[in-house]
Scaffold this active site. Structure first.
Site, short mmCIF file in Angstrom:
data_model
loop_
_atom_site.label_atom_id
_atom_site.label_comp_id
_atom_site.label_asym_id
_atom_site.label_seq_id
_atom_site.Cartn_x
_atom_site.Cartn_y
_atom_site.Cartn_z
N GLN A 26 0.65 -1.84 -0.20
CA GLN A 26 0.22 -0.34 0.18
C GLN A 26 0.72 1.28 -0.19
O GLN A 26 0.47 2.58 -0.48
CB GLN A 26 -0.48 0.10 1.43
CG GLN A 26 -1.70 -1.19 1.09
CD GLN A 26 -2.69 -1.62 2.27
OE1 GLN A 26 -2.42 -1.65 3.38
NE2 GLN A 26 -3.77 -0.49 1.55
N ARG A 83 3.92 0.13 13.00
CA ARG A 83 3.25 -0.74 12.23
C ARG A 83 3.04 -1.34 10.20
O ARG A 83 3.20 -0.03 10.05
CB ARG A 83 1.90 -1.47 12.67
CG ARG A 83 1.79 -2.81 11.90
CD ARG A 83 0.32 -3.34 12.58
NE ARG A 83 -0.71 -4.21 11.46
CZ ARG A 83 -0.57 -4.32 11.24
NH1 ARG A 83 -1.34 -3.66 11.25
NH2 ARG A 83 -1.32 -5.38 10.37
N HIS A 127 0.90 -8.86 4.77
CA HIS A 127 -0.45 -8.61 4.99
C HIS A 127 -0.40 -8.04 2.46
O HIS A 127 -0.15 -7.76 2.51
CB HIS A 127 0.20 -6.83 4.73
CG HIS A 127 -0.59 -5.65 5.06
ND1 HIS A 127 -0.97 -5.44 6.89
CD2 HIS A 127 -1.36 -5.49 4.58
CE1 HIS A 127 -1.95 -4.53 6.81
NE2 HIS A 127 -3.12 -4.70 5.32
N GLU A 175 -5.03 -9.96 9.06
CA GLU A 175 -7.00 -10.22 9.14
C GLU A 175 -7.15 -11.47 8.36
O GLU A 175 -7.36 -11.72 6.57
CB GLU A 175 -7.29 -9.09 8.39
CG GLU A 175 -7.35 -7.43 8.50
CD GLU A 175 -7.52 -6.60 8.41
OE1 GLU A 175 -8.06 -6.93 8.01
OE2 GLU A 175 -8.16 -5.43 9.02
N ASN A 318 -7.77 -5.42 14.34
CA ASN A 318 -8.57 -3.65 13.24
C ASN A 318 -10.22 -4.08 13.80
O ASN A 318 -10.49 -4.82 13.20
CB ASN A 318 -7.86 -4.93 11.71
CG ASN A 318 -6.64 -4.75 11.73
OD1 ASN A 318 -5.70 -4.27 13.40
ND2 ASN A 318 -6.26 -5.20 10.65
N TYR A 320 -13.42 -1.64 12.69
CA TYR A 320 -12.89 0.24 12.33
C TYR A 320 -15.06 0.64 12.17
O TYR A 320 -14.84 1.85 12.46
CB TYR A 320 -13.60 -0.42 10.73
CG TYR A 320 -11.62 -0.60 9.47
CD1 TYR A 320 -11.25 0.90 9.71
CD2 TYR A 320 -11.05 -1.36 9.86
CE1 TYR A 320 -9.43 1.15 9.45
CE2 TYR A 320 -9.86 -0.96 9.88
CZ TYR A 320 -8.52 0.12 9.65
OH TYR A 320 -7.65 0.30 9.15
N GLU A 401 -5.43 -2.09 14.52
CA GLU A 401 -5.71 -0.15 13.03
C GLU A 401 -7.18 -0.06 13.90
O GLU A 401 -7.79 -0.64 14.04
CB GLU A 401 -5.12 -1.16 11.64
CG GLU A 401 -4.58 -1.47 10.87
CD GLU A 401 -4.54 -2.54 9.72
OE1 GLU A 401 -5.84 -1.77 8.88
OE2 GLU A 401 -3.99 -3.01 9.42
C1 PNW Z 1 -7.99 -3.42 6.92
N1 PNW Z 1 -14.08 -5.47 7.75
O1 PNW Z 1 -8.06 -4.16 6.03
C2 PNW Z 1 -6.22 -3.86 6.23
O2 PNW Z 1 -5.60 -5.36 7.50
C3 PNW Z 1 -6.17 -2.69 5.21
O3 PNW Z 1 -4.65 -2.87 4.93
C4 PNW Z 1 -6.72 -1.94 5.07
O4 PNW Z 1 -6.20 -0.38 3.96
C5 PNW Z 1 -7.61 -1.02 6.15
O5 PNW Z 1 -8.62 -2.22 6.70
C6 PNW Z 1 -9.15 0.23 5.66
O6 PNW Z 1 -9.59 -0.71 4.69
C7 PNW Z 1 -10.45 -4.46 6.29
O7 PNW Z 1 -14.40 -5.28 6.83
C8 PNW Z 1 -11.11 -4.85 5.73
O8 PNW Z 1 -14.62 -4.88 8.83
C9 PNW Z 1 -12.74 -4.87 5.82
C10 PNW Z 1 -12.86 -4.56 7.25
C11 PNW Z 1 -11.78 -4.43 8.40
C12 PNW Z 1 -10.58 -3.87 7.84
#
Ligand code: PNW
Length: 511
Positions: A26, A83, A127, A175, A318, A320, A401
């Site tokens: 990335q 990281r 990754h 992940e 991680n 979100y 994350e």
């Molecule tokens: C992460 N979800 O992916 C990755 O680790 C990163 O590389 C990426 O850039 C970042 O999130 C932002 O997208 C995810 O569906 C993909 O919950 C999907 C999910 C969470 C994290």
């Protein structure tokens, strides 16, 4: 002045680690430089239709050449840890096993520079960038056969030997859920494998979304555990580091308080998070998955189960966003079954009264993240409840994350730099994290913001921006701090109360 923010760095435990995260494909770019060979993301991003804005990771942020400036940004921020991930095909560009010295030199320089500047490297081995030669090898087929285990062990061992004298925090795989489901279920990530029903957006599809996500997840989990065993048997006593893995999950909130929706939310958490945490803490997959996936779910042999259980010194999470989960127990035609239907739940960000879960981060068609910071606290509490507090004394958690993208594609620089939405998002996550630690007794030891830079956001390309630094991808790749970078810096340097910028002052007077 004191009304500016109730949140203070010193409210967190004394050795709590704050950082930022990136990954090799990335940010690095320089994909054909100094002997690196192709990964599955190089081939995937070059196939028209796979990436939203037709961009690739060929240049990305050119961190390969600009790493020194980027580490200076980290120093300016005042972070404790960074990281990063290592590109497998930069270290081992072909299957002879010979290391690429120039690739090794790059990571040595980065690691040394970080340590020199007082920043602790947290290094992810995988990754998502499988070397193309391993994907193509008919004996290996990437993660699809158990052959990958010995290859991943060799790569990991190589890294421990090369960098383990200085790297004390290792992450095997980023992940497992995304790897399995987005790579082999929806096909939106490399290697882009999926069945016809899941890949309707694709020109051609190859793969089987009913079985491959489960097989791949199993092989990746075994690979993780085998690598942890090598580290523990051969390196840990001398190098004195620790090794874990990173998992991700959304929080699932029952759509209503009805029993069947509570069960549906539970099944979602089990098939996203406990899919991996149950093997790690209990030695087997969740019962709800065994029932619904049946013979498509690989079974652990006793040896495999013993290898996987307790195979992490720490767990990275991680987090979100969150979704509502609603029961949908209809019997499906077997040809329609795949990972996403196996959980027998329909999930949405819209609740029973048409309300959104959390706060919208922009118009409904942009991105998949709503601002639901309380989901983080609930998820940590859920983990603690399912596995017990003691497990996490032995195996602490880090938030590896957390972050959000800007609410518009092709956002103007000016607007992107005033990212009050991101400050609010981070602030909320940290507040909830603090509650999890102080009120719920969760053993969380670190927080890594995703991400330092606007970077190559996989299938969303370069127009989806997660950085706290704006990157001028179209021009000279110049980095400019967004408001969130200044906020994080003030938070980390404890200067928030004393010298907030005018923008920050405005921000807090309005919230
Ligand atoms: C992460 N979800 O992916 C990755 O680790 C990163 O590389 C990426 O850039 C970042 O999130 C932002 O997208 C995810 O569906 C993909 O919950 C999907 C999910 C969470 C994290």
């Amino acid at each position: 002045e004191h009304q500016l923010s109730k949140l203070h760095r010193d409210d967190f435990p004394e050795n709590f680690v704050f950082g930022v995260a990136t990954s090799a494909y990335q940010v690095e770019g320089a994909v054909f430089t100094d002997g690196r060979s192709m990964s599955i993301w190089d081939s995937f991003s070059h196939i028209p239709g796979n990436i939203y804005d037709h961009s690739t990771g060929d240049v990305a942020c050119d961190h390969y050449h600009l790493y020194k400036d980027d580490i200076q940004l980290m120093v300016d921020l005042g972070i404790d840890a960074y990281r990063l991930s290592i590109s497998w095909s930069r270290i081992l560009p072909d299957n002879t096993g010979v290391v690429n010295k120039v690739g090794v030199a790059f990571y040595n320089t980065v690691i040394n520079e970080l340590i020199h500047k007082g920043i602790e490297p947290y290094v992810t081995l995988y990754h998502w960038d499988m070397p193309q030669y391993l994907e193509n090898d008919p004996q290996v087929k990437g993660w699809r056969t158990r052959e990958i285990i010995t290859h991943f062990m060799y790569f990991a061992e190589t890294c421990f030997k090369l960098f383990g004298d200085r790297v004390k925090n290792w992450i095997t795989i980023n992940e497992l859920w995304s790897l399995a489901v987005n790579g082999y279920g929806t096909g939106q990530n490399a290697p882009g494998r999926c069945s016809a029903i899941c890949g309707t957006w694709k020109k051609s599809y190859i793969g089987d979304s009913a079985t491959e996500p489960y097989v791949v997840a199993h092989n990746a989990l075994l690979s993780h555990a085998a690598v942890v065993k090598i580290y523990r048997d051969q390196f840990q006593s001398e190098q004195q580091g620790r090794i874990g893995l990173v998992l991700n999950s959304k929080w699932y909130e029952p759509y209503t308080e009805e029993k069947q929706n509570i069960s549906a939310a539970q099944r979602c958490l089990e098939s996203e998070l406990a899919w991996f945490l149950d093997p790690l803490f209990l030695g087997d997959y969740p019962l709800s998955m065994k029932i619904s996936v049946g013979s498509r779910l690989p079974a652990f042999t006793e040896d495999e189960s013993n290898l996987v259980i307790r195979s992490a010194d720490f767990i990275g999470i991680n987090y979100y966003t969150a979704l509502y989960a609603q029961d949908s127990e209809e019997e499906l035609d077997p040809s329609l079954k795949w990972y996403s239907t196996d959980r027998k739940a329909s999930c949405s960000s819209i609740g029973p009264d048409g309300e959104l879960i959390g706060e919208a981060m922009g118009p409904p068609d942009i991105g998949w993240i709503n601002d639901c910071p309380w989901g983080l606290r609930r998820m940590l509490a859920w983990m603690q409840m399912r596995y017990g507090k003691e497990e996490f004394q032995a195996c602490p958690i880090i938030i590896s994350e957390n972050g959000c993208s800007d609410p518009e594609l092709n956002i103007s620089v000016k607007k992107a730099k005033r990212d009050e939405w991101r400050v609010r998002y981070i602030h909320g996550a940290l507040q909830n994290l603090l509650h999890a630690i102080r009120n719920d007794g969760c053993n969380v030891q670190g927080y890594f913001l995703w991400s330092l830079l606007d970077n190559f956001e996989w299938a969303d390309g370069l127009v989806t921006r997660f950085g706290i630094y704006y990157v001028h991808h179209e021009r000279n790749l110049k980095r400019e701090p967004k408001l969130s970078a200044i906020w994080y810096q003030n938070f980390l340097r404890r200067t928030l109360f004393y010298s907030p910028s005018r923008n920050l002052k405005n921000f807090f007077s309005r919230h």
